[in-house]
Design an enzyme around this catalytic site. Structure first.
Site, PDB file in Angstrom:
ATOM      1  N   ASP A 166       0.848  -1.209   0.000  1.00  0.00           N
ATOM      2  CA  ASP A 166       0.000   0.000   0.000  1.00  0.00           C
ATOM      3  C   ASP A 166       0.881   1.256   0.000  1.00  0.00           C
ATOM      4  O   ASP A 166       0.585   2.240  -0.678  1.00  0.00           O
ATOM      5  CB  ASP A 166      -0.907  -0.016   1.232  1.00  0.00           C
ATOM      6  CG  ASP A 166      -1.627  -1.344   1.371  1.00  0.00           C
ATOM      7  OD1 ASP A 166      -2.512  -1.624   0.553  1.00  0.00           O
ATOM      8  OD2 ASP A 166      -1.274  -2.125   2.272  1.00  0.00           O
TER       9      ASP A 166
ATOM     10  N   HIS B 183      -4.555  -3.480   6.471  1.00  0.00           N
ATOM     11  CA  HIS B 183      -4.404  -3.706   5.016  1.00  0.00           C
ATOM     12  C   HIS B 183      -5.786  -4.083   4.481  1.00  0.00           C
ATOM     13  O   HIS B 183      -6.113  -5.257   4.296  1.00  0.00           O
ATOM     14  CB  HIS B 183      -3.389  -4.829   4.776  1.00  0.00           C
ATOM     15  CG  HIS B 183      -3.280  -5.222   3.329  1.00  0.00           C
ATOM     16  ND1 HIS B 183      -2.880  -4.364   2.340  1.00  0.00           N
ATOM     17  CD2 HIS B 183      -3.532  -6.399   2.694  1.00  0.00           C
ATOM     18  CE1 HIS B 183      -2.898  -4.970   1.175  1.00  0.00           C
ATOM     19  NE2 HIS B 183      -3.293  -6.209   1.368  1.00  0.00           N
TER      20      HIS B 183
HETATM   21  P1  NAD Z   1      -1.914 -18.509  -4.435  1.00  0.00           P
HETATM   22  O1  NAD Z   1      -3.212 -19.220  -4.293  1.00  0.00           O
HETATM   23  O2  NAD Z   1      -1.332 -18.319  -5.791  1.00  0.00           O
HETATM   24  O3  NAD Z   1      -0.808 -19.250  -3.576  1.00  0.00           O
HETATM   25  C1  NAD Z   1      -1.028 -19.624  -2.255  1.00  0.00           C
HETATM   26  C2  NAD Z   1      -0.122 -20.820  -1.992  1.00  0.00           C
HETATM   27  O4  NAD Z   1      -0.198 -21.083  -0.599  1.00  0.00           O
HETATM   28  C3  NAD Z   1      -0.547 -22.087  -2.724  1.00  0.00           C
HETATM   29  O5  NAD Z   1       0.573 -22.620  -3.418  1.00  0.00           O
HETATM   30  C4  NAD Z   1      -1.022 -23.015  -1.598  1.00  0.00           C
HETATM   31  O6  NAD Z   1      -0.735 -24.378  -1.877  1.00  0.00           O
HETATM   32  C5  NAD Z   1      -0.207 -22.483  -0.438  1.00  0.00           C
HETATM   33  N1  NAD Z   1      -0.757 -22.784   0.894  1.00  0.00           N
HETATM   34  C6  NAD Z   1      -2.053 -22.762   1.294  1.00  0.00           C
HETATM   35  N2  NAD Z   1      -2.142 -23.096   2.592  1.00  0.00           N
HETATM   36  C7  NAD Z   1      -0.878 -23.306   3.029  1.00  0.00           C
HETATM   37  C8  NAD Z   1      -0.325 -23.692   4.277  1.00  0.00           C
HETATM   38  N3  NAD Z   1      -1.098 -23.947   5.337  1.00  0.00           N
HETATM   39  N4  NAD Z   1       1.016 -23.808   4.372  1.00  0.00           N
HETATM   40  C9  NAD Z   1       1.820 -23.570   3.308  1.00  0.00           C
HETATM   41  N5  NAD Z   1       1.332 -23.217   2.087  1.00  0.00           N
HETATM   42  C10 NAD Z   1       0.014 -23.084   1.962  1.00  0.00           C
HETATM   43  O7  NAD Z   1      -2.078 -17.125  -3.676  1.00  0.00           O
HETATM   44  P2  NAD Z   1      -1.142 -15.828  -3.778  1.00  0.00           P
HETATM   45  O8  NAD Z   1      -1.610 -14.975  -4.905  1.00  0.00           O
HETATM   46  O9  NAD Z   1       0.280 -16.226  -3.718  1.00  0.00           O
HETATM   47  O10 NAD Z   1      -1.597 -15.056  -2.436  1.00  0.00           O
HETATM   48  C11 NAD Z   1      -1.333 -15.598  -1.161  1.00  0.00           C
HETATM   49  C12 NAD Z   1      -1.949 -14.747  -0.058  1.00  0.00           C
HETATM   50  O11 NAD Z   1      -1.340 -13.438  -0.037  1.00  0.00           O
HETATM   51  C13 NAD Z   1      -3.445 -14.481  -0.214  1.00  0.00           C
HETATM   52  O12 NAD Z   1      -4.085 -14.565   1.057  1.00  0.00           O
HETATM   53  C14 NAD Z   1      -3.502 -13.058  -0.742  1.00  0.00           C
HETATM   54  O13 NAD Z   1      -4.748 -12.438  -0.459  1.00  0.00           O
HETATM   55  C15 NAD Z   1      -2.366 -12.439   0.050  1.00  0.00           C
HETATM   56  N6  NAD Z   1      -1.825 -11.166  -0.454  1.00  0.00           N
HETATM   57  C16 NAD Z   1      -1.492 -10.215   0.479  1.00  0.00           C
HETATM   58  C17 NAD Z   1      -0.931  -9.017   0.068  1.00  0.00           C
HETATM   59  C18 NAD Z   1      -0.560  -7.951   1.062  1.00  0.00           C
HETATM   60  O14 NAD Z   1      -0.222  -6.829   0.642  1.00  0.00           O
HETATM   61  N7  NAD Z   1      -0.573  -8.188   2.379  1.00  0.00           N
HETATM   62  C19 NAD Z   1      -0.717  -8.788  -1.294  1.00  0.00           C
HETATM   63  C20 NAD Z   1      -1.066  -9.769  -2.212  1.00  0.00           C
HETATM   64  C21 NAD Z   1      -1.636 -10.969  -1.782  1.00  0.00           C
HETATM   65  C1  LMR Z   2      -3.515  -6.608  -2.506  1.00  0.00           C
HETATM   66  O1  LMR Z   2      -3.599  -5.582  -1.836  1.00  0.00           O
HETATM   67  O2  LMR Z   2      -3.231  -6.587  -3.723  1.00  0.00           O
HETATM   68  C2  LMR Z   2      -3.697  -7.954  -1.839  1.00  0.00           C
HETATM   69  O3  LMR Z   2      -4.070  -7.805  -0.510  1.00  0.00           O
HETATM   70  C3  LMR Z   2      -4.625  -8.839  -2.589  1.00  0.00           C
HETATM   71  C4  LMR Z   2      -6.063  -8.374  -2.463  1.00  0.00           C
HETATM   72  O4  LMR Z   2      -6.897  -9.205  -2.108  1.00  0.00           O
HETATM   73  O5  LMR Z   2      -6.343  -7.210  -2.735  1.00  0.00           O
END
Ligand code: NAD
Ligand code: LMR
Length: 327
Positions: free
Chosen positions: A159, A187
């Protein structure tokens, strides 16, 4: 050569993981003289995909990458780790808010908090990325009673970077010239991107943009950017999230530049009237592996109301997962 640091990445076969691991192995996170050992933790169903990520890492022949451990066992994944990056969790899809993921994702973080407590280095630094990140970090920290809660943080650096990107575009400025942006709170849609203290190339930001633009365009755009990306890509942000992870850990470990600060969600110590213990995003400076909240910033009535609104949402999220907070 320095001894290698151990870095655990959960969800390493996912979209963010795939954009992240190569950058850590290349030295982007801890610098060009710091070797790393990657400990990649996945769930059993994703181990085949993870093995492909491991092959690609090997094929890059990164000089700084001293070893790769791939496992679906949290005890092995977190063993002795210095840095734990908790990404593995379900992402939201179109039309959802991040907090809609809370019941599905929360348990992951209570289990991993316990595993970190029992197996990680006593100095481990933890970054929670999986959403809803602030509350998941609270859960992980609360399930690691032998560690200091300050070792658990959540990511609002994406952000923060989004806010800088919007300002650079609007004012036709260089990113490097933009200083002292803050993202307060959760967030989520209630986050408060705040620029009253911002300077661009040494000038107060309001010499270059109006307060009306900030309130009517900038703040909502940054708040909604995650949803805007999901709308466009059909998937949530991945490369920019990985980049923000690199920035967060880099600055925490190696320090923030003089005269600037970054946004990190950390356990509140009560600063700025926020309830102690909530994982809340603040402006922080980092030095020698520690972070400190920037104190003494003036907040007008509008800003205070935005800080409180985000606190309220975090209190509501905490009430939903109360049973995962021991004690
Ligand atoms: P994705 O579905 O592509 O990948 C998630 C991975 O996590 C998968 O490979 C899955 O097998 C694995 N997984 C699930 N449970 C697990 C566990 N208990 N232990 C280990 N691995 C596990 O998702 P992504 O796009 O990589 O996003 C992951 C997370 O990050 C989501 O919750 C998304 O909302 C979050 N995210 C947060 C931010 C932020 O700014 N804070 C930004 C982007 C995404
Ligand atoms: C983001 O800010 O891009 C991540 O938290 C993914 C989402 O769900 O928006």
């Amino acid at each position: 050569m320095k001894p290698a640091v151990k870095v655990t990445i959960t969800g390493a076969a996912g979209h963010i993981g795939y954009a992240l691991v190569f950058r850590i192995a290349s030295g982007a996170m801890f610098g060009p003289d710091q070797p790393v050992i990657l400990r990649l933790l996945e769930i059993p169903q994703s181990m085949s995909s993870l093995s492909g990520v491991g092959m690609e890492l090997e094929d890059c022949a990164f000089p700084l990458l001293h070893d790769i451990v791939m496992t679906d066992n949290p005890e092995i994944g977190f063993r002795g780790t210095d840095y734990a990056i908790l990404i593995g969790a379900k992402p939201r899809s179109k039309g959802m808010e991040r907090k809609d993921l809370i019941t599905e994702n929360a348990k992951i973080f209570s289990h991993q908090g316990k595993a970190i407590n029992d197996h990680a280095s006593r100095d481990v630094k933890v970054l929670v990325v999986g959403n809803p990140a602030n509350t998941n970090a609270l859960i992980a920290a609360s399930n690691a009673p032998d560690l200091n809660k300050r070792q658990f943080t959540a990511m609002t650096r994406l952000d923060h970077n989004r806010a800088i990107g919007q300002l650079a575009g609007k004012t036709n400025s260089l990113v490097a010239d933009i200083k002292r942006v803050t993202v307060w709170g959760n967030h989520s849609m209630t986050q408060f991107p705040h620029i009253d203290n911002c300077e661009i190339a040494g000038k107060p930001v309001y010499d270059l943009v109006s307060q009306d633009w900030a309130i009517d365009h900038f703040i909502p755009r940054v708040q909604r950017r995650g949803a805007e990306i999901i709308e466009a890509r059909g998937l949530s942000s991945a490369a920019s999230a990985a980049d923000a992870i690199v920035d967060h850990m880099h600055d925490w470990a190696l320090g923030t530049p003089e005269g600037d600060w970054v946004s990190m969600a950390i356990p509140s110590d009560g600063s700025y009237g926020i309830e102690e213990g909530l994982v809340y995003s603040y402006p922080v400076t980092c030095k020698d592996g520690n972070y400190e909240i920037v104190q003494g910033l003036d907040l007008d009535e509008f800003s205070v109301s935005r800080l409180k609104a985000s606190q309220k949402e975090l209190l509501e999220e905490r009430a939903i997962i109360q049973d995962l907070l021991p004690g």
